[in-house]
Design a protein around this motif. Sequence first.
Motif, PDB file in Angstrom:
ATOM      1  N   ARG A 168      65.130 -15.420 -20.727  1.00 33.82           N
ATOM      2  CA  ARG A 168      65.183 -14.141 -20.180  1.00 33.82           C
ATOM      3  C   ARG A 168      66.190 -14.054 -18.979  1.00 33.82           C
ATOM      4  N   GLN A 198      62.462  -8.682 -28.394  1.00 34.43           N
ATOM      5  CA  GLN A 198      61.516  -8.274 -27.183  1.00 34.43           C
ATOM      6  C   GLN A 198      62.051  -8.253 -26.042  1.00 34.43           C
ATOM      7  N   GLU A 201      63.615  -5.134 -25.512  1.00 36.32           N
ATOM      8  CA  GLU A 201      62.682  -3.933 -25.091  1.00 36.32           C
ATOM      9  C   GLU A 201      61.939  -4.333 -23.665  1.00 36.32           C
ATOM     10  N   GLU A 202      61.808  -5.478 -23.051  1.00 34.24           N
ATOM     11  CA  GLU A 202      61.229  -5.688 -21.983  1.00 34.24           C
ATOM     12  C   GLU A 202      61.748  -5.523 -20.849  1.00 34.24           C
ATOM     13  N   GLU A 203      63.207  -6.013 -20.938  1.00 36.26           N
ATOM     14  CA  GLU A 203      64.044  -5.931 -19.865  1.00 36.26           C
ATOM     15  C   GLU A 203      64.616  -4.730 -19.646  1.00 36.26           C
TER      16      GLU A 203
END
Length: 294
Positions: A168, A198, A201-203
């Motif tokens: 991440r 993912q 999409e999340e960050e």
Amino acid sequence: MGPIEARMSDFLGEHGGVAVIDGGLATELERHGADLNDPLWSAKCLLTSPHLIRTVHLDYLEAGADIIITASYQATIQGFEVKGFSQDESENLLRKCVEIAREARDIYYSRSCESASDYTGDGRILKHRSIMVAASVGSYGAYLADGSEYSGCYGDAMDMEFLKTFHRRRVKVLADSGPDLIAFETVPNKLEAQAFVQLLEEEDINIPAWLSFNSKDGVNVVSGDSLSECVAIAESCKKIVAVGINCTPPRFIRDLILSIKKVTDKPILIYPNSGESYDADRKEWVVSSFFSKR
């Protein structure tokens, strides 16, 4: 087509639908005298000889590359911390990967401006060809430096949340450092591909990315996961603007391209190896039995 997808479409349009990716970074660094016998591999040069990285980027640009890939494939916050660097220092080293590539592009453009061939008859400078800097993100196996990016066997680390946590901060730092896209390279299994998608999409990541898998049988990715299923993961994400194959023997490439085309209309990227197999114990590439028998 969204704005992120349009960036790659416009870039390819400027290049007649085909863009040239650079070649092996570590191979060229070693040719220039770098010793890469280290878990950081090519990223070791960030600590010892960053000028060599810049030189190799420039060599590829002058040879006609339209996309240069940063020296961050095996550069991770965790890997730098093992070497004794703080998190801040580690993040700065990641930023340095992108900075060096951008500097190489600027130097190339500057040299082009000094060439008489880049001027029109009335003294105007001809438009530069577009060049992209791709921030490389290697798989978890690349960090392990045990060859597991060529098997996809991560043992206890085969967990979605673990992989997302591992990648991440690194992905976010690289994305915020000014590259034109993110290159998720040598992805060996479906789970890690899902983790990368993912994270996008999340960050808050607003630059394009590509997913590049590797294969040792010309049918599946190296873990044995279905290539079609892996490509479908890329197809499902608008931020993934290209999908393809890297670090794979050339003899498999044609069939792999045909398999990818059955699943996606996204641009296909291909940058194979020269046909060897990686020996994790010897930490080197060796001629495979296929080639030794011929």
